[in-house]
Enzyme design. Structure first.
Site, mmCIF file in Angstrom:
data_model
loop_
_atom_site.group_PDB
_atom_site.id
_atom_site.type_symbol
_atom_site.label_atom_id
_atom_site.label_comp_id
_atom_site.label_asym_id
_atom_site.label_seq_id
_atom_site.Cartn_x
_atom_site.Cartn_y
_atom_site.Cartn_z
ATOM 1 C CG HIS A 29 -26.370 2.098 5.716
ATOM 2 N ND1 HIS A 29 -26.704 2.949 4.694
ATOM 3 C CD2 HIS A 29 -25.011 2.025 5.709
ATOM 4 C CE1 HIS A 29 -25.604 3.389 4.101
ATOM 5 N NE2 HIS A 29 -24.554 2.823 4.696
ATOM 6 C CG ASP A 31 -21.828 0.370 5.331
ATOM 7 O OD1 ASP A 31 -22.020 1.295 4.524
ATOM 8 O OD2 ASP A 31 -22.073 0.469 6.551
ATOM 9 C CG HIS A 62 -22.902 2.948 1.258
ATOM 10 N ND1 HIS A 62 -22.242 3.489 2.346
ATOM 11 C CD2 HIS A 62 -22.344 3.524 0.160
ATOM 12 C CE1 HIS A 62 -21.334 4.354 1.931
ATOM 13 N NE2 HIS A 62 -21.359 4.378 0.603
ATOM 14 C CG MET A 64 -18.628 2.233 0.165
ATOM 15 S SD MET A 64 -18.342 2.214 1.940
ATOM 16 C CE MET A 64 -19.687 1.139 2.445
ATOM 17 C CG MET A 132 -19.323 8.747 1.892
ATOM 18 S SD MET A 132 -20.271 7.493 2.789
ATOM 19 C CE MET A 132 -19.143 7.031 4.115
ATOM 20 C CG ASP A 170 -22.585 6.023 5.936
ATOM 21 O OD1 ASP A 170 -22.340 5.695 7.112
ATOM 22 O OD2 ASP A 170 -22.505 5.247 4.971
HETATM 23 C C1 DX5 Z 1 -18.256 3.572 6.355
HETATM 24 C C2 DX5 Z 1 -19.667 3.068 6.241
HETATM 25 C C3 DX5 Z 1 -20.554 3.470 7.345
HETATM 26 C C4 DX5 Z 1 -20.121 3.027 8.718
HETATM 27 C C5 DX5 Z 1 -20.672 3.969 9.724
HETATM 28 O O1 DX5 Z 1 -17.607 3.290 5.155
HETATM 29 O O2 DX5 Z 1 -20.253 3.527 5.037
HETATM 30 O O3 DX5 Z 1 -21.904 3.107 7.093
HETATM 31 O O4 DX5 Z 1 -20.497 1.731 9.022
HETATM 32 O O5 DX5 Z 1 -20.172 3.625 10.948
HETATM 33 P P1 DX5 Z 1 -20.120 4.637 12.176
HETATM 34 O O6 DX5 Z 1 -21.511 5.055 12.463
HETATM 35 O O7 DX5 Z 1 -19.495 3.811 13.245
HETATM 36 O O8 DX5 Z 1 -19.248 5.791 11.754
HETATM 37 ZN ZN ZN Z 2 -22.460 3.241 4.598
#
Ligand code: DX5
Ligand code: ZN
Length: 209
Positions: A29, A31, A62, A64, A132, A170
């Site tokens: 994954h 980010d 992903h 954002m 989320m 996530d």
């Molecule tokens: C947050 C991200 C996640 C994050 C998850 O914006 O989309 O993918 O890295 O991290 P953990 O598992 O530490 O909550």
């Molecule tokens: Zn993510």
């Protein structure tokens, strides 16, 4: 349960070694944050491309970002399986079209305050819905159990409409929170800090699966 480790909490100075530790996962994954859609900046296409070259796993990317339409082409690699955009971002309809034209699977994500109702118009075109379970932007936050209501709603909608998207969660996923995800009907879980802060990431992945 499919497991997609998020490299956000990995050691970026030793990324290749970190990627080797998670070879038993189902996806990686990635980010991508633009410092505008979320209050953080992570990495862009250059690092994603380097990762795509050293890892054999399919990429679950992903985005954002406020303007995903502008970025799609730059994240299409031979192993990009999903490109997930946020329903709160700009040009959702056009961006979905562009992802499909690139022969990549489409994911749609919703922030904790966004209702499932808002993604209904796009569901029939999506291969994945990413719920989320924290406010996007940072790893290491606490899991929001109340988001499981959305998962249950999505399971119901998928059945009613005869669709076949995967349901992914996530944020805040660990051995403490994975069971409720499973019970609610989640198909794939992203985990960052739980896996990368674990003394044995392979064991961490196994325990989540
Ligand atoms: C947050 C991200 C996640 C994050 C998850 O914006 O989309 O993918 O890295 O991290 P953990 O598992 O530490 O909550
Ligand atoms: Zn993510």
């Amino acid at each position: 349960m499919l497991i997609a480790p998020s490299i956000l909490t990995a050691n970026f100075a030793k990324l290749e070694e970190e990627l080797i530790k998670i070879e038993t996962a189902d996806k990686i994954h990635l980010d991508v944050m633009d410092g505008h859609f979320v209050p953080n900046i992570s990495f862009g296409p250059h690092i994603a491309r380097s990762i795509s070259k050293v890892s054999k796993l399919p990429l679950d990317i992903h985005l954002m970002v406020t303007d995903p339409l502008f970025w799609i082409d730059q994240f299409v690699f031979s192993n990009t399986e999903y490109l997930t955009i946020h329903v709160e971002a700009n040009d959702v309809k056009e961006t979905i079209k562009k992802i499909k034209q690139a022969n990549v699977k489409v994911g749609i994500s919703l922030k904790p305050k966004t209702k499932v109702y808002d993604i209904i118009p796009y569901l029939s075109q999506c291969d994945l819905v990413l719920v989320m379970t924290v406010e996007p932007g940072f790893g290491g936050q606490s899991f929001m159990t109340e988001m499981m209501d959305k998962v249950v709603e999505l399971v119901k909608l998928r059945e009613e409409k005869g669709l076949d998207f995967l349901i992914e969660v996530d944020g805040g996923i660990s051995d403490q929170t994975i069971d409720i995800c499973k019970k609610s009907g989640v198909d794939m879980a992203v985990a960052g800090s739980y896996i990368f802060n674990h003394k044995d990431p392979i064991e961490a992945i196994k325990s989540l699966k």
